[in-house]
Scaffold this active site. Structure first.
Site, PDB file in Angstrom:
ATOM      1  N   LYS A 191      33.628  12.054 -22.350  1.00  0.00           N
ATOM      2  CA  LYS A 191      32.194  11.574 -22.229  1.00  0.00           C
ATOM      3  C   LYS A 191      32.582  10.505 -21.033  1.00  0.00           C
ATOM      4  CE  LYS A 191      28.116   9.683 -24.687  1.00  0.00           C
ATOM      5  NZ  LYS A 191      27.662   9.219 -26.078  1.00  0.00           N
TER       6      LYS A 191
ATOM      7  N   SER B 169      23.425  11.600 -27.251  1.00  0.00           N
ATOM      8  CA  SER B 169      23.653  11.353 -26.022  1.00  0.00           C
ATOM      9  C   SER B 169      24.978  12.043 -25.303  1.00  0.00           C
ATOM     10  CB  SER B 169      23.824   9.745 -25.725  1.00  0.00           C
ATOM     11  OG  SER B 169      24.888   9.250 -26.542  1.00  0.00           O
TER      12      SER B 169
ATOM     13  N   SER C 133      24.935  10.321 -31.983  1.00  0.00           N
ATOM     14  CA  SER C 133      25.189  10.911 -30.583  1.00  0.00           C
ATOM     15  C   SER C 133      26.218  11.957 -30.628  1.00  0.00           C
ATOM     16  CB  SER C 133      25.227   9.700 -29.567  1.00  0.00           C
ATOM     17  OG  SER C 133      24.200   9.256 -29.204  1.00  0.00           O
TER      18      SER C 133
END
Lengths: 492, 99
Positions: free
Chosen positions: A74, A149, A173
């Protein structure tokens, strides 16, 4: 092949890391134009890392079970060899001078970094629509969101662009995108994985964690980067729970499993509830005792979260002040420091980030502090008490991971409260700091999209979530004649 | 609960160091109002006898030994800076000419 199988084949010499890495880079080149899971891919650097791991393995070095296996990070984890942007314009092109502990530990364990994945800006969102660099798409259905996210990470793993990925879970997330992309995703115990080098959103909630296509893969990754880090003052100095061992046991006989009645109600998609109830029945048939457990404060968790997280974010994002790194605009000699700061932040932050900074500033401002932030912190105490009481009676709690399957892109973009509901089931765990995992439990009959089962356990009992996850995975795999992830192996 | 006024939003924007254009102030005023009224129920849930939790874990301060250890080099620390002069961050003017 699973990451576990790839690691074994690389160790035995049957495959080289270079060949495995190249195959994934080719897949990225083939499908990422549609999925947009990646913000940054460096083919040459990845191949160089892979060849270096092959050389170390050939020299007899023992690098662990995932050596040579590619991974996607990420874009919230700092990496010294590629940019880190948190999907924000304010950090466009920023090259960090240090590695996050998670990035560093995985490098040391021989994992090969394919690239950095797309996300909601500064991890704020549940759909990856808040990225400054364009939306990511759900490989199961390109017109739908991959969750958020950490949606770039979940999209990359489900589209077979990467066998593993990292994410962060502040309010769900990791678990929510895992659920809507048909993956396994874990939120480790708060403090069980280091936040050092993870760009901060809400410091008392942020938890780095793993994505995989199987429970064992996820456990192997979890174990590879977890454990005490002296550079993070909230890191727990305790042994990593035996998650890999638990993932291979797949045995729930004698376990007591609680169904949270507050997360079992109206507003849930019928197909999600159907698969959830079937999973509970399955666990019972495998020898677990299932009871209903009431956690009354969970109904206020969403509200408490949307006061606490923005409050912490308004403070954490103050560091983006246009002085030491990142974007700077209007530095033309006519504007003073304060104007440059305000103009840069207004230009560099997207709408959701601004909304949360403003909300946090409001909740923390004099006259409102007690009513909002103070009350939210009290609710947090009540949620912790609910969990403590529940775990006095049961080993784990279960619920659907999300109220619905992946929703269409754009559907909730203009309605913040509708978007915030995506995290309804996952947020209580973050407020209490416990461990949780989402495991695929079938496809919703009405839309053929994946549904996730959430398993929650006390802090530092992460292994229990893997034990239950592995049992569900094994039993459903048997019933369906193979692994759950399909729709022609998630074509794009 | 009184509605959040546009002036309040403008004040919050100043506190947050966000130079927002007029139309964004209007939009945020209505959005913040909706969000705040949705989350206001935390006030009913918490009674006076409940202590607040700032963290999930009972944390105590963590100290490290007071020993010098290498940090970032000046070049590394300045590597992401928007403007650099003489191995320092160059910032916009802070004081006006008359000050």
């Amino acid at each position: 092949m699973s990451a576990h199988e790839l690691g074994a084949a690389i160790r035995s010499g049957e495959l080289s890391s270079a060949a495995v890495t190249e195959a994934h880079l080719d897949r990225i080149a083939e499908v990422d134009g549609n999925v947009n899971a990646f913000l940054h891919v460096d083919r040459d650097a990845a191949m160089e890392q892979a060849r270096a791991v092959d050389t170390r393995l050939a020299a007899g070095e023992d690098l662990g079970p995932l050596a040579g296996v590619p991974i996607a990070h990420k874009d919230l984890f700092t990496t010294t060899d590629m940019p880190t942007t948190a999907a924000s314009r304010i950090l466009e092109g920023w090259q960090p001078p240090y590695d996050a502990t998670v990035s560093q530990r995985l490098r040391d364990a021989g994992l090969v970094i394919l690239g950095k994945t797309n996300m909601d800006e500064f991890a704020m969102g549940s759909s990856t629509e808040n990225s400054a660099y364009g939306v990511s798409r759900n490989p199961w259905d390109l017109s739908r969101v991959p969750g958020g996210s950490s949606g770039g990470s979940s999209a990359a793993v489900s589209a077979f662009e990467a066998p593993l990925a990292t994410g962060t879970d502040t309010g769900g997330s990791i678990r929510q995108p895992a659920a809507v992309c048909g993956l396994v995703g874990a939120k480790p115990t708060y403090g069980g994985s280091s936040r050092y080098g993870v760009i901060a959103f809400a410091s008392s909630l942020d938890t780095p964690g793993p994505f995989g296509r199987t429970v064992l893969d996820t456990a192997l990754l979890h174990e590879a980067f977890s454990g005490h880090d002296p550079r993070d003052s909230t890191s727990i100095d305790a042994p990593v729970p035996p998650v890999v061992d638990a993932a291979t046991r797949a045995d729930v006989a004698g376990m007591r499993i609680g169904v949270v009645t507050e997360l079992d109600g109206e507003g849930y998609q019928p197909g999600v509830m159907q698969r959830f109830r079937e999973s509970v029945a399955l666990l019972e048939s495998l020898g677990a005792t299932v009871v209903n457990v009431s956690c009354p404060s969970f109904e206020t968790a969403l509200s408490a979260y949307y006061l606490i997280a923005p409050s912490e974010c308004s403070s954490n994002l103050a560091r983006f002040d246009a002085m030491r790194y990142g974007l700077r605009v209007a530095d033309d000699g006519d504007h003073g420091t304060e104007d440059v700061m305000s103009l840069t932040r207004a230009e560099g932050f997207g709408p959701e980030v601004k909304r949360r900074i403003m909300l946090g500033t409001y909740a923390l401002s004099s006259g409102y502090y007690d009513a909002y932030y103070g009350s939210a912190q009290q609710v947090r105490t009540l949620i912790k008490r609910d969990f403590e009481a529940a775990f006095g009676d049961v080993d784990v709690l279960v619920s659907p991971t999300t109220p619905t399957t992946a929703f269409p892109l754009g559907e909730r973009a203009e309605d913040p409260m509708a978007m915030y509901l995506a995290d309804l089931c996952t947020i209580p765990t973050n407020l209490a700091g416990n461990a949780a995992l989402s495991v695929p439990c079938g496809l919703a009959p009405e839309d053929g999209l994946p549904v996730g089962l959430q398993v929650m356990a006390p802090a530092l009992a992460d292994d229990r979530t893997y034990r239950v996850g592995a049992a569900v995975e094994a039993a459903l795999g048997q019933n369906n004649g193979g692994a759950l992830l399909t729709r022609d192996a998630v074509a794009v | 609960m009184t509605a959040i006024t546009r002036d309040e939003v403008a004040h919050l924007a100043r506190l947050s160091r966000l130079a927002l254009p007029e139309h964004e102030l209007d939009q945020l005023a209505s959005q913040l109002d909706v969000i705040i009224s949705s989350v206001a129920k935390v006030q009913e849930a918490a009674t006076d006898d409940v202590p607040p939790s700032s963290h999930a874990l009972p944390l105590t301060n963590v100290y490290r030994a007071d020993e010098a250890r290498p940090g970032l080099t000046p070049d590394q620390a300045l590597s992401g800076a928007p403007a650099v002069e003489d191995q320092r961050f160059r910032v916009p003017q802070i004081l006006g000419e008359e000050e």
